[in-house]
Scaffold this active site. Structure first.
Site, PDB file in Angstrom:
ATOM      1  N   LYS A  47       0.847  -1.209   0.000  1.00 22.69           N
ATOM      2  CA  LYS A  47       0.000   0.000   0.000  1.00 22.69           C
ATOM      3  C   LYS A  47       0.875   1.250   0.000  1.00 22.69           C
ATOM      4  O   LYS A  47       2.092   1.161   0.220  1.00 22.69           O
ATOM      5  CB  LYS A  47      -0.910  -0.031   1.228  1.00 22.69           C
ATOM      6  CG  LYS A  47      -0.143   0.014   2.540  1.00 22.69           C
ATOM      7  CD  LYS A  47      -1.042  -0.230   3.743  1.00 22.69           C
ATOM      8  CE  LYS A  47      -0.221  -0.221   5.016  1.00 22.69           C
ATOM      9  NZ  LYS A  47      -1.023  -0.556   6.203  1.00 22.69           N
TER      10      LYS A  47
ATOM     11  N   TYR B 178      18.496  28.872   8.783  1.00 20.43           N
ATOM     12  CA  TYR B 178      17.377  29.609   9.379  1.00 20.43           C
ATOM     13  C   TYR B 178      17.489  29.639  10.903  1.00 20.43           C
ATOM     14  O   TYR B 178      17.757  28.609  11.534  1.00 20.43           O
ATOM     15  CB  TYR B 178      16.046  28.972   8.989  1.00 20.43           C
ATOM     16  CG  TYR B 178      15.676  29.219   7.545  1.00 20.43           C
ATOM     17  CD1 TYR B 178      15.369  30.495   7.087  1.00 20.43           C
ATOM     18  CD2 TYR B 178      15.641  28.167   6.631  1.00 20.43           C
ATOM     19  CE1 TYR B 178      15.032  30.718   5.755  1.00 20.43           C
ATOM     20  CE2 TYR B 178      15.306  28.386   5.305  1.00 20.43           C
ATOM     21  CZ  TYR B 178      15.016  29.668   4.876  1.00 20.43           C
ATOM     22  OH  TYR B 178      14.691  29.891   3.572  1.00 20.43           O
TER      23      TYR B 178
HETATM   24  C1  LIG Z   1      -0.255  -1.630   6.792  1.00 18.86           C
HETATM   25  C2  LIG Z   1      -0.848  -2.876   7.275  1.00 18.86           C
HETATM   26  C3  LIG Z   1      -0.045  -4.004   7.522  1.00 18.86           C
HETATM   27  C4  LIG Z   1       1.455  -3.987   7.423  1.00 18.86           C
HETATM   28  O1  LIG Z   1       1.953  -3.378   8.595  1.00 18.86           O
HETATM   29  P1  LIG Z   1       3.534  -3.241   8.842  1.00 18.86           P
HETATM   30  O2  LIG Z   1       3.638  -2.690  10.209  1.00 18.86           O
HETATM   31  O3  LIG Z   1       4.017  -2.273   7.812  1.00 18.86           O
HETATM   32  O4  LIG Z   1       4.090  -4.577   8.660  1.00 18.86           O
HETATM   33  C5  LIG Z   1      -0.671  -5.169   7.883  1.00 18.86           C
HETATM   34  N1  LIG Z   1      -2.017  -5.231   8.032  1.00 18.86           N
HETATM   35  C6  LIG Z   1      -2.809  -4.160   7.831  1.00 18.86           C
HETATM   36  C7  LIG Z   1      -4.267  -4.278   8.013  1.00 18.86           C
HETATM   37  C8  LIG Z   1      -2.266  -2.943   7.459  1.00 18.86           C
HETATM   38  O5  LIG Z   1      -3.050  -1.895   7.264  1.00 18.86           O
END
Ligand SMILES: *Cc1c(COP(=O)(O)O)cnc(C)c1O
Length: 370
Positions: A35, A261
């Protein structure tokens, strides 16, 4: 010459980390979570790299948050099944779920009703999301029993039912809450005779008890260690993204002279300062404090002064060989093999690797090995 900032993506390291996840959970199937554009690494390129392996090494499925992310993958020629971790956001998406051969989580009554009313031509694989303690999405364990039975009684609509849940604290050393969540899901799984999909990256790395029919590693695939205390296994992760740039100017400063800055950093002695082509306009975190580690010519030094939009400044006093054109690694692996973990940088920015990796902006070209 072009601006030197690039995000180098090492697809061999991605495959290595995926194999590590699988080897830690040998009795589970491992869905690769890609994702958010594969956590900023480029979802199509990452998916294709994982697909381009012998059949027994390929992920049986990918996971994304939503239909739009799955569409990008299909347009990019990715054929593997894809799970929608949040399912659909409106009923009319079901036509595309079907057309693209997607699997979906269901976390709400309206999604169940929509699926049962839709009557797909072929049943859609469904992961029933249970709220075992994260208190975000999903049915309570009690509600899940009824929903499971309804879906199981509609084999023309839903197939390959799995129970899915997400841990709130799998990364922490303190395991009390994690164990309560796990116990709830194990009890529910036994009651329904249901396969379980529970483990995110930290649970994949540290909790074999939580490896059910499926594991769901995400951030570990990109080489970030999610554990509060690293383990023997997590130390074997390899960085996938190297955020690489160069020194574009050098300054000699007298003791007491400020940099950048607000003059946040002041030279504690005669100092050499290097200006690096990378700033918050590229997604580098503006919260990076003085002392945030950086590799220059493969040697560790630190940020000196506030991060600007297009530049940041580093202390070169102890690296006399550094000059205009020297390699700068903001995180990842330097040309001499030295590694600076994105997790270590994140700690200096009061954040987590996830926000740094997903925060790299389109201005930064991604460059893929092979
Ligand atoms: C993003 C996500 C994962 C993966 O999580 P990580 O901590 O990146 O391994 C697994 N399950 C769900 C439902 C998620 O949204």
């Amino acid at each position: 010459m072009a601006r030197p900032l690039v995000a180098d993506i090492d697809l061999d390291a991605l495959r290595h980390n995926y194999h590590l996840a699988r080897s830690l959970a040998p009795r589970s199937r491992a869905v690769a979570v890609i994702k958010a554009d594969a956590y900023g690494h480029g979802a199509v390129a990452c998916a294709r790299a994982l697909e381009a392996q012998p059949a027994q090494a390929r992920p049986p499925a990918f996971a994304v948050a939503c239909l739009e992310e799955a569409e990008v993958l299909r347009e990019g020629g990715v054929h593997t099944p894809i799970v929608l971790l949040e399912g659909i956001f409106e009923a009319k998406e079901l036509a595309q779920v079907e057309a693209l051969g997607l699997w979906m989580a269901v976390h709400s009554d309206w999604q169940v009703e929509a699926l049962l009313a839709h009557r797909p031509a072929r049943p859609i694989p469904v992961w029933l999301k249970v709220d075992s303690g994260m208190h975000r999405l999903g049915f309570s364990p009690e509600e899940a029993v009824g929903v499971w039975q309804r879906l199981a009684a509609a084999p023309d609509c839903a197939s390959d039912l799995q129970l899915m849940s997400h841990f709130a604290t799998a990364d922490a050393v303190e395991a009390g809450y994690f164990r309560r969540q796990l116990a709830r899901m194990q009890a529910l799984g036994e009651r329904l005779g249901a396969p379980l999909c529970l483990a995110n990256s930290p649970a994949t790395l540290a909790w074999p008890d939580a490896h059910g029919a499926w594991v769901r590693p995400g951030v570990m695939l990109y080489g970030s260690d999610p554990l509060e205390v690293p383990s023997e296994a997590s130390r074997r992760l390899q960085p996938v993204m190297t955020l690489r740039s160069q020194i574009i100017a050098v300054r000699e400063l007298e003791e007491g002279e400020p940099v950048g800055y607000a003059g946040r950093w002041r030279a504690p002695r005669r100092s050499r300062i290097g200006v690096v082509a990378c700033g918050y306009g590229d997604g580098y975190d503006r919260h990076a404090v003085d002392g945030t580690p950086v590799l220059v010519a493969g040697r560790r030094t630190a940020i000196a002064g506030k991060v600007s939009m297009d530049m940041l400044t580093v202390d070169l006093t102890e690296i006399p060989e550094a000059t205009i054109g020297s390699e700068v690694v903001l995180w990842g692996r330097a040309a001499n093999g030295e590694v600076l973990g994105v997790d270590e940088v994140a700690r200096h920015c009061d954040t987590i690797s996830y926000t740094l990796l997903t925060g790299i902006l389109p201005r930064v070209p991604r460059r893929y090995s092979r």
